[in-house]
Design a protein around this motif. Structure first.
Motif, PDB file in Angstrom:
ATOM      1  N   SER A 108      -1.922   2.763   3.992  1.00  0.00           N
ATOM      2  CA  SER A 108      -0.511   2.631   3.618  1.00  0.00           C
ATOM      3  C   SER A 108       0.379   2.976   4.812  1.00  0.00           C
TER       4      SER A 108
ATOM      5  N   GLU B 234       3.063   1.752   5.951  1.00  0.00           N
ATOM      6  CA  GLU B 234       4.504   1.728   5.691  1.00  0.00           C
ATOM      7  C   GLU B 234       5.000   3.101   5.202  1.00  0.00           C
ATOM      8  N   LEU B 235       4.152   3.802   4.454  1.00  0.00           N
ATOM      9  CA  LEU B 235       4.547   5.083   3.867  1.00  0.00           C
ATOM     10  C   LEU B 235       4.050   6.282   4.668  1.00  0.00           C
TER      11      LEU B 235
ATOM     12  N   TYR C 136       5.515  11.016   7.149  1.00  0.00           N
ATOM     13  CA  TYR C 136       5.671   9.938   6.184  1.00  0.00           C
ATOM     14  C   TYR C 136       7.098   9.401   6.213  1.00  0.00           C
TER      15      TYR C 136
ATOM     16  N   LYS D  90       3.610   3.905  -5.295  1.00  0.00           N
ATOM     17  CA  LYS D  90       3.391   2.874  -4.267  1.00  0.00           C
ATOM     18  C   LYS D  90       2.188   3.227  -3.400  1.00  0.00           C
ATOM     19  N   LEU D  91       2.067   4.496  -3.031  1.00  0.00           N
ATOM     20  CA  LEU D  91       0.925   4.948  -2.227  1.00  0.00           C
ATOM     21  C   LEU D  91      -0.389   4.698  -2.980  1.00  0.00           C
TER      22      LEU D  91
ATOM     23  N   ARG E 186      -0.940   2.427  -5.251  1.00  0.00           N
ATOM     24  CA  ARG E 186      -1.166   0.977  -5.238  1.00  0.00           C
ATOM     25  C   ARG E 186      -1.689   0.508  -3.874  1.00  0.00           C
ATOM     26  N   ASP E 187      -1.122   1.039  -2.788  1.00  0.00           N
ATOM     27  CA  ASP E 187      -1.576   0.659  -1.449  1.00  0.00           C
ATOM     28  C   ASP E 187      -3.041   1.025  -1.232  1.00  0.00           C
TER      29      ASP E 187
ATOM     30  N   HIS F 142      -6.126  -1.586  -0.659  1.00  0.00           N
ATOM     31  CA  HIS F 142      -7.000  -1.447   0.488  1.00  0.00           C
ATOM     32  C   HIS F 142      -8.473  -1.500   0.075  1.00  0.00           C
TER      33      HIS F 142
END
Length: 151
Positions: free
Chosen positions: A35, A37-38, A60, A139-140, A142-143, A147
């Motif tokens: 992740s 992006e985060l 983060y 979101k994390l 889900r990422d 993966h």
């Protein structure tokens, strides 16, 4: 309106709750690859990976801002696939006197759920509830699931 609070979210997780637990317990340094992006990085500062008392430092991005957090692993329950982190330094301590984040895996039938729980005490009544941070954890989750699903 009180200063203490508790927020919870459950997310269906199709890539195996055991895998999710193992990532956070033994491989937090790999989360930035899952992740980016985060999470820009998580490093072990003290102790041993996967052990109560270990200290992890994370960089983060939350709400478009780069932030940091230094957390101590307060509890691990292998049977419940539970990990509890207590924030001891970082950006959240500018808003909260106390902030604990716990996740555990619940299995209902053949469905794994990742359950995130925040327990916190705000520094004052003007501090908002950490709803966007809970969205960050969703979101994390889900990422990390995406993966592992792509492997």
């Amino acid at each position: 309106m009180g200063l203490t609070g508790k927020l919870t979210a459950e997310i269906e997780y199709k890539s195996g709750g055991d895998v999710f637990h193992e990532v956070f317990r033994y491989m937090p340094h790999e989360i930035s690859k899952m992740s980016p992006e985060l999470i820009q990085g998580c490093d072990l500062h003290e102790g041993d990976l996967g052990s109560v008392g270990s200290v992890i430092f994370c960089k983060y991005t939350h709400d478009g801002k780069e932030k940091v957090s230094k957390d101590i692993v307060e509890a691990i329950d292998e049977e419940k696939k539970l990990l509890k982190l207590k924030v001891i330094e970082g950006d959240l301590m500018e808003l909260y006197k106390k902030f604990d984040a716990t996740f555990h895996v619940e299995t209902r039938g053949d469905i794994d759920l990742i359950k995130w729980t925040f327990e916190y005490e705000k520094l004052n009544v003007d501090v908002e509830e950490p709803l966007t941070l809970l969205g960050f954890c969703i979101k994390l989750t889900r990422d990390i699931e995406l993966h592992h699903a792509s492997k």
